[in-house]
Each structure stands twice: as structure tokens, then as C-alpha cells.
Design a protein around this motif. Sequence first.
Motif, PDB file in Angstrom:
ATOM      1  N   TYR A 146       0.740  -1.158   0.135  1.00 46.95           N
ATOM      2  CA  TYR A 146       0.075   0.120  -0.046  1.00 46.95           C
ATOM      3  C   TYR A 146       0.961   1.343   0.144  1.00 46.95           C
ATOM      4  N   LEU A 147       1.978   1.401   0.953  1.00 44.90           N
ATOM      5  CA  LEU A 147       2.851   2.358   1.028  1.00 44.90           C
ATOM      6  C   LEU A 147       3.471   2.823  -0.213  1.00 44.90           C
ATOM      7  N   ASP A 148       3.946   1.699  -1.036  1.00 45.06           N
ATOM      8  CA  ASP A 148       4.713   1.812  -2.229  1.00 45.06           C
ATOM      9  C   ASP A 148       3.687   2.489  -3.240  1.00 45.06           C
ATOM     10  N   CYS A 149       2.552   1.884  -3.320  1.00 45.24           N
ATOM     11  CA  CYS A 149       1.239   2.397  -4.240  1.00 45.24           C
ATOM     12  C   CYS A 149       1.135   3.926  -4.051  1.00 45.24           C
ATOM     13  N   PHE A 150       0.909   3.917  -2.958  1.00 44.28           N
ATOM     14  CA  PHE A 150       0.347   5.202  -2.720  1.00 44.28           C
ATOM     15  C   PHE A 150       1.206   6.306  -2.755  1.00 44.28           C
ATOM     16  N   SER A 151       2.469   6.259  -2.235  1.00 45.91           N
ATOM     17  CA  SER A 151       3.755   7.256  -2.526  1.00 45.91           C
ATOM     18  C   SER A 151       4.038   7.300  -4.312  1.00 45.91           C
ATOM     19  N   ARG A 152       3.921   6.204  -4.950  1.00 49.03           N
ATOM     20  CA  ARG A 152       4.277   6.457  -6.275  1.00 49.03           C
ATOM     21  C   ARG A 152       3.124   7.270  -7.130  1.00 49.03           C
ATOM     22  N   LEU A 153       1.856   7.041  -6.543  1.00 47.25           N
ATOM     23  CA  LEU A 153       0.578   7.882  -7.247  1.00 47.25           C
ATOM     24  C   LEU A 153       0.624   9.337  -6.654  1.00 47.25           C
ATOM     25  N   LEU A 154       1.323   9.588  -5.622  1.00 42.55           N
ATOM     26  CA  LEU A 154       1.267  11.020  -5.150  1.00 42.55           C
ATOM     27  C   LEU A 154       2.174  11.917  -6.007  1.00 42.55           C
ATOM     28  N   LYS A 155       3.082  11.228  -6.502  1.00 40.16           N
ATOM     29  CA  LYS A 155       3.861  12.032  -7.375  1.00 40.16           C
ATOM     30  C   LYS A 155       3.253  12.515  -8.502  1.00 40.16           C
ATOM     31  N   THR A 156       2.079  11.938  -8.884  1.00 42.19           N
ATOM     32  CA  THR A 156       1.279  12.703 -10.252  1.00 42.19           C
ATOM     33  C   THR A 156      -0.124  13.166  -9.821  1.00 42.19           C
ATOM     34  N   CYS A 157      -0.613  13.019  -8.588  1.00 45.55           N
ATOM     35  CA  CYS A 157      -1.824  13.419  -8.289  1.00 45.55           C
ATOM     36  C   CYS A 157      -1.859  14.039  -6.952  1.00 45.55           C
ATOM     37  N   ASP A 158      -3.085  14.900  -6.608  1.00 48.84           N
ATOM     38  CA  ASP A 158      -3.198  15.893  -5.416  1.00 48.84           C
ATOM     39  C   ASP A 158      -3.588  14.857  -4.227  1.00 48.84           C
ATOM     40  N   ALA A 159      -4.163  14.009  -4.214  1.00 47.75           N
ATOM     41  CA  ALA A 159      -4.711  13.189  -3.400  1.00 47.75           C
ATOM     42  C   ALA A 159      -5.029  11.746  -3.834  1.00 47.75           C
ATOM     43  N   VAL A 160      -5.109  10.612  -2.882  1.00 49.26           N
ATOM     44  CA  VAL A 160      -5.461   9.246  -3.069  1.00 49.26           C
ATOM     45  C   VAL A 160      -6.789   9.229  -2.310  1.00 49.26           C
ATOM     46  N   VAL A 161      -7.623   8.524  -2.947  1.00 45.37           N
ATOM     47  CA  VAL A 161      -8.941   8.021  -1.992  1.00 45.37           C
ATOM     48  C   VAL A 161      -8.911   6.416  -2.134  1.00 45.37           C
ATOM     49  N   HIS A 162      -8.600   5.858  -1.481  1.00 44.36           N
ATOM     50  CA  HIS A 162      -8.644   4.332  -1.478  1.00 44.36           C
ATOM     51  C   HIS A 162      -9.715   3.543  -0.700  1.00 44.36           C
ATOM     52  N   VAL A 163     -10.423   2.563  -1.470  1.00 41.16           N
ATOM     53  CA  VAL A 163     -11.512   1.868  -0.938  1.00 41.16           C
ATOM     54  C   VAL A 163     -11.352   0.730  -0.679  1.00 41.16           C
ATOM     55  N   ASN A 164     -11.534   0.214   0.460  1.00 36.97           N
ATOM     56  CA  ASN A 164     -11.072  -1.248   0.704  1.00 36.97           C
ATOM     57  C   ASN A 164     -12.103  -2.248   0.935  1.00 36.97           C
ATOM     58  N   LEU A 165     -11.625  -3.619   0.838  1.00 31.21           N
ATOM     59  CA  LEU A 165     -12.669  -4.658   1.145  1.00 31.21           C
ATOM     60  C   LEU A 165     -12.944  -4.343   2.603  1.00 31.21           C
ATOM     61  N   GLY A 166     -14.249  -4.900   3.062  1.00 35.63           N
ATOM     62  CA  GLY A 166     -14.557  -4.735   4.297  1.00 35.63           C
ATOM     63  C   GLY A 166     -13.803  -5.055   5.582  1.00 35.63           C
ATOM     64  N   SER A 167     -13.702  -4.319   6.536  1.00 36.67           N
ATOM     65  CA  SER A 167     -12.682  -4.368   7.401  1.00 36.67           C
ATOM     66  C   SER A 167     -12.785  -5.507   8.615  1.00 36.67           C
ATOM     67  N   LYS A 168     -14.329  -5.901   8.609  1.00 37.52           N
ATOM     68  CA  LYS A 168     -14.554  -7.069   9.307  1.00 37.52           C
ATOM     69  C   LYS A 168     -14.415  -8.294   8.650  1.00 37.52           C
ATOM     70  N   ILE A 169     -13.925  -8.309   7.509  1.00 41.31           N
ATOM     71  CA  ILE A 169     -13.888  -9.577   6.809  1.00 41.31           C
ATOM     72  C   ILE A 169     -12.293  -9.581   6.392  1.00 41.31           C
ATOM     73  N   SER A 170     -11.522  -8.638   6.265  1.00 43.84           N
ATOM     74  CA  SER A 170     -10.135  -8.819   5.874  1.00 43.84           C
ATOM     75  C   SER A 170      -9.361  -7.722   6.606  1.00 43.84           C
ATOM     76  N   SER A 171      -7.714  -7.800   6.919  1.00 46.24           N
ATOM     77  CA  SER A 171      -7.165  -6.893   7.239  1.00 46.24           C
ATOM     78  C   SER A 171      -6.630  -5.941   6.382  1.00 46.24           C
ATOM     79  N   CYS A 172      -6.951  -5.820   5.196  1.00 48.61           N
ATOM     80  CA  CYS A 172      -6.733  -5.050   4.128  1.00 48.61           C
ATOM     81  C   CYS A 172      -6.828  -3.655   4.512  1.00 48.61           C
ATOM     82  N   HIS A 173      -7.885  -3.100   5.153  1.00 49.54           N
ATOM     83  CA  HIS A 173      -8.335  -1.897   5.452  1.00 49.54           C
ATOM     84  C   HIS A 173      -7.448  -1.500   6.505  1.00 49.54           C
ATOM     85  N   GLN A 174      -7.099  -2.318   7.562  1.00 49.97           N
ATOM     86  CA  GLN A 174      -6.215  -1.799   8.835  1.00 49.97           C
ATOM     87  C   GLN A 174      -4.929  -1.397   7.983  1.00 49.97           C
ATOM     88  N   ASN A 175      -4.368  -2.337   7.043  1.00 49.20           N
ATOM     89  CA  ASN A 175      -2.826  -2.308   6.622  1.00 49.20           C
ATOM     90  C   ASN A 175      -3.075  -0.708   5.699  1.00 49.20           C
TER      91      ASN A 175
END
Length: 280
Positions: free
Chosen positions: A68-97
Motif C-alpha cells: 500500500y505504501l509503495d502504491c500510494f507514494s508512487r501515485l502522489l507524485k502525479t496526483c493531489d490526493a488518493v482515495v482508497h476503497v477497501n474490502l470490508g474491515s470485518k472480513i479482511s485486514s486490508c483496511h487496517q493495513n
Amino acid sequence: MIKITTDSTCDLPEALLREYDITVLPLGIVKGEGLFRDGVDIHPADIAAHVDAGGAITTTNAVNTADYLDCFSRLLKTCDAVVHVNLGSKISSCHQNARIAAAELSNVYVADSDNITVGMGELVLRAARAARAGHTPEEILAELEDLRRRMEVSFVLDRLDYMKRGGRCSAVTAIGANLLKLHPCIEVVDGKLAVTKKYRGSMERVVSDYLHDRLDGRDDIDTERIWLVDSAFGPELADAARAVLQADGRFGQILESKAGCTIFSHCGPNTVGLAILRRQ
């Protein structure tokens, strides 16, 4: 410019991902001794072939914080902000990560879809449209918060052996259900997966009964569009489901998608699902 990102569990068709320039981070799929990327170097047909040959059921790994950190960092070089939509937090740890990664950066906003598959995908599309319309990240998050409480996702399973092999139901339960030709309906309830009904009979009949149960007599559905998702390798079940939705006659669009490896690993082939947005 605001960039929308999401996880591979959104199950959005490739054409829509390209149209809205949505970046997808793949979950990990463990097959045998190998770790593969969902939708990149493994697909549902690969899982089915592996299981049918006697292999152990595949398992899933959340996207890790470093990715996640690598992806977000790379995208912020060419955009003003990133909005990430996660799989439900009660189903996976993706949101927490994703939240841990976002905390290391400025202008990264993480939204919990509280959902899976195309229910999550609809929120991703709404976020992308809002971003194109010039909404701020805070406005997009508020819109998603409203949408997620109105989203309904459910699906019916043809087979229980994937759940059994994955330790999600006992062998006795699976055998009994198979003998009785029972097909459970699984629904997202308060962000978690729950069995809410069991159907009996052929899968074609079950699909029809299931869709009528979800739709008939309701006046609270947003009829602009409805989502149909399936994990079948042939067209028969999708055709049967589409016919029911077309006969209903209320929906401006019937959008269709195929379940990716994450859903397939849990539910197996011939699963059919529906995503509905309530008006309120």
C-alpha cells in the motif's frame, strides 16, 4: 487530481477500471507452495483446475502495508490526493493495513466499504465519478459513508466443498447439504458474512427463487442500476439470472461481472450474487 484506488476484491470489469483509471492492488492467493497475485498471475480457472485435481483449496492474503505504501507514494507524485476503497474491515485486514500506510503520508484517504465484490465495486465507481466531478476527498468519503449503509450484497452457492476444504463448514454439514441439494444464501450483514437462507433444488431454479426473494414486493431499491456477479465458467446461470432481472423491468442498467479469485477461493464455481443499493 484525485486518484481512486481499490483492492482486487471489487470484481469490477476491466473495461470500467480502464474507463475511470482506477488502480487495483491485488490480494495474494496461496496455491500449493506458491503465492500469486489475484487477477494478475492467477485466475479462477487456475484454482478450479487445481482443486479438481485434488489440490488443497487456495487461501487468501491481505494486501500488506508495504505494498500500500509503495502504491500510494508512487501515485502522489502525479496526483493531489488518493482515495482508497477497501474490502470490508470485518472480513479482511486490508483496511487496517491501508490505514497504517496512509498514516505515513499526506493526502491519502482510506474508506472501508464494509462489503465485498461488486457491492464494494459500486462504491469504487461512485468514488471515481465523484472525483471526476470535482468533489474533494472529504466529500467523497462522506458520500461513501452514506452509500455503504445502503448497499446490499448476497449470493447463493452451488457447491460446499470449497467451504469444507477451507475449514469454513464441517464435512458432515457439506455431505448433508449435498445430499439434500441445499444451496446456502450468504449475505453481508453488518460488514460480516452470514448464512441467511438455504435453497433446495437445481441451481437454475435456486437462482430464480433467490432473485425473486431479493427483489419482489420491494419499493426501496434504487433502480438506476443493479449488479449481477457469478463465478460460473459457462453462460447458463448468468443467462437465467439476467432473464429474471430483465423481466422485473425496473432497472435502468443491469451490470454484470465475474467473481475474482478471492470470492472463488471461498465459494467455488457456479456462485451467483446480487448487489442492490437501497434508496435510503
